[in-house]
Write a protein that holds these residues in place. Structure first.
Motif, mmCIF file in Angstrom:
data_model
loop_
_atom_site.group_PDB
_atom_site.id
_atom_site.type_symbol
_atom_site.label_atom_id
_atom_site.label_comp_id
_atom_site.label_asym_id
_atom_site.label_seq_id
_atom_site.Cartn_x
_atom_site.Cartn_y
_atom_site.Cartn_z
ATOM 1 N N UNK A 1 -8.485 -1.205 3.342
ATOM 2 C CA UNK A 1 -7.346 -1.304 4.169
ATOM 3 C C UNK A 1 -6.910 -2.921 3.925
ATOM 4 N N UNK A 2 -5.642 -3.183 3.993
ATOM 5 C CA UNK A 2 -5.224 -4.715 3.936
ATOM 6 C C UNK A 2 -4.181 -4.753 4.901
ATOM 7 N N UNK A 3 -4.150 -5.590 5.876
ATOM 8 C CA UNK A 3 -3.010 -5.845 6.753
ATOM 9 C C UNK A 3 -2.599 -7.300 6.415
ATOM 10 N N UNK A 4 -1.428 -7.649 6.176
ATOM 11 C CA UNK A 4 -0.776 -8.748 5.995
ATOM 12 C C UNK A 4 0.144 -8.988 7.238
ATOM 13 N N UNK A 5 -0.333 -9.980 8.222
ATOM 14 C CA UNK A 5 0.279 -10.138 9.519
ATOM 15 C C UNK A 5 1.539 -10.789 9.277
ATOM 16 N N UNK A 6 1.697 -11.864 8.178
ATOM 17 C CA UNK A 6 2.927 -12.582 8.254
ATOM 18 C C UNK A 6 3.871 -11.599 7.570
ATOM 19 N N UNK B 1 3.571 -8.223 8.068
ATOM 20 C CA UNK B 1 3.651 -6.984 8.935
ATOM 21 C C UNK B 1 3.619 -5.766 8.108
ATOM 22 N N UNK B 2 2.757 -5.949 7.101
ATOM 23 C CA UNK B 2 2.558 -4.860 6.063
ATOM 24 C C UNK B 2 0.954 -4.314 5.969
ATOM 25 N N UNK B 3 0.992 -2.787 6.202
ATOM 26 C CA UNK B 3 -0.266 -2.268 5.888
ATOM 27 C C UNK B 3 -0.453 -1.654 4.710
ATOM 28 N N UNK B 4 -1.494 -2.002 3.846
ATOM 29 C CA UNK B 4 -1.646 -1.100 2.649
ATOM 30 C C UNK B 4 -2.972 -0.623 2.569
ATOM 31 N N UNK C 1 -11.437 5.093 -7.418
ATOM 32 C CA UNK C 1 -12.899 5.348 -7.845
ATOM 33 C C UNK C 1 -12.942 4.764 -9.364
ATOM 34 N N UNK C 2 -12.325 3.755 -9.542
ATOM 35 C CA UNK C 2 -12.245 2.978 -10.833
ATOM 36 C C UNK C 2 -11.559 3.677 -12.091
ATOM 37 N N UNK C 3 -11.127 4.771 -11.732
ATOM 38 C CA UNK C 3 -10.488 5.434 -12.777
ATOM 39 C C UNK C 3 -9.024 5.651 -12.341
ATOM 40 N N UNK C 4 -8.975 6.130 -10.938
ATOM 41 C CA UNK C 4 -7.543 6.511 -10.587
ATOM 42 C C UNK C 4 -7.396 5.712 -9.050
ATOM 43 N N UNK C 5 -6.187 4.806 -8.697
ATOM 44 C CA UNK C 5 -6.034 4.297 -7.801
ATOM 45 C C UNK C 5 -4.858 4.680 -7.169
ATOM 46 N N UNK C 6 -5.064 4.927 -5.762
ATOM 47 C CA UNK C 6 -3.949 5.392 -5.005
ATOM 48 C C UNK C 6 -3.629 4.494 -3.749
ATOM 49 N N UNK C 7 -2.387 4.221 -3.659
ATOM 50 C CA UNK C 7 -2.005 3.415 -2.684
ATOM 51 C C UNK C 7 -0.904 3.794 -1.723
ATOM 52 N N UNK C 8 -0.861 3.374 -0.442
ATOM 53 C CA UNK C 8 0.113 3.805 0.388
ATOM 54 C C UNK C 8 0.435 2.451 0.995
ATOM 55 N N UNK C 9 1.741 2.083 1.163
ATOM 56 C CA UNK C 9 2.106 0.919 1.802
ATOM 57 C C UNK C 9 3.215 1.268 3.037
ATOM 58 N N UNK C 10 3.369 0.569 4.295
ATOM 59 C CA UNK C 10 3.952 0.877 5.478
ATOM 60 C C UNK C 10 4.090 -0.387 6.183
ATOM 61 N N UNK C 11 5.184 -0.320 7.125
ATOM 62 C CA UNK C 11 5.346 -1.468 8.003
ATOM 63 C C UNK C 11 5.765 -0.982 9.346
ATOM 64 N N UNK C 12 5.405 0.294 9.429
ATOM 65 C CA UNK C 12 5.708 0.974 10.675
ATOM 66 C C UNK C 12 4.391 0.959 11.541
ATOM 67 N N UNK C 13 4.880 0.649 12.783
ATOM 68 C CA UNK C 13 3.814 0.471 13.881
ATOM 69 C C UNK C 13 3.149 1.826 14.044
ATOM 70 N N UNK C 14 3.983 3.093 14.062
ATOM 71 C CA UNK C 14 3.635 4.241 14.389
ATOM 72 C C UNK C 14 2.782 4.959 13.481
ATOM 73 N N UNK C 15 2.214 4.457 12.310
ATOM 74 C CA UNK C 15 1.407 4.591 11.353
ATOM 75 C C UNK C 15 0.097 4.363 11.567
ATOM 76 N N UNK C 16 0.151 3.464 12.631
ATOM 77 C CA UNK C 16 -1.412 3.097 12.856
ATOM 78 C C UNK C 16 -2.040 4.291 13.456
ATOM 79 N N UNK C 17 -1.531 5.327 14.273
ATOM 80 C CA UNK C 17 -2.433 6.568 14.560
ATOM 81 C C UNK C 17 -2.535 7.279 13.558
ATOM 82 N N UNK C 18 -1.855 7.446 12.461
ATOM 83 C CA UNK C 18 -2.282 8.133 11.134
ATOM 84 C C UNK C 18 -3.402 7.573 10.483
ATOM 85 N N UNK C 19 -3.347 6.054 10.663
ATOM 86 C CA UNK C 19 -4.223 5.263 9.713
ATOM 87 C C UNK C 19 -5.780 5.637 10.293
ATOM 88 N N UNK C 20 -5.521 5.733 11.862
ATOM 89 C CA UNK C 20 -7.061 5.885 12.500
ATOM 90 C C UNK C 20 -7.461 7.424 12.121
#
Length: 103
Positions: free
Chosen positions: A29-34, A36-39, A44-63
């Motif tokens: 998880x990476x959060x950039x406060x400046x 307001x983005x959460x990535x 697994x070193x072969x495939x990389x999946x990413x999800x990027x959001x700037x919505x505060x409501x996604x914090x519950x989903x992340x939990x």
């Protein structure tokens, strides 16, 4: 490196990726406060999946995703994750009476 726009698809593919090779998979998880983005990243070193959001409501989903990965890592990749929720009900304790000063 693939950014997935749908949260449900990201969770499903991330769990599949972890279950395929739990020894070499990692979840970051990476959060950039400046910005307001959460990535969130699962790789697994072969495939990389990413999800990027700037919505505060996604914090519950992340939990909830954190709890899913904690369960998979602690109990093994074959565990049923259908009962994993955002807040564990075992953590909630009833308040005790009689604590503190008498008035």
């Amino acid at each position: 490196m693939v950014y997935i726009s749908s949260w449900d698809e990201f969770v499903d593919r991330s769990v599949q990726l972890f279950r395929a090779d739990p020894q070499s998979s990692r979840y970051v998880m990476k959060y950039r406060h400046c910005d307001g983005k959460l990535v969130l990243k699962v790789t697994d070193n072969r495939e990389c999946l990413k999800f990027k959001t700037d919505q505060a409501q996604d914090a519950k989903k992340m939990e909830k995703l954190n709890n899913i990965f904690f369960t998979l890592m602690a109990r093994g990749p074959d565990v049923d994750i259908s009962e994993v929720s955002g807040k564990e009900q075992a953590e909630v304790q009833p308040s005790k009476k009689g604590r503190g000063r008498k008035q």
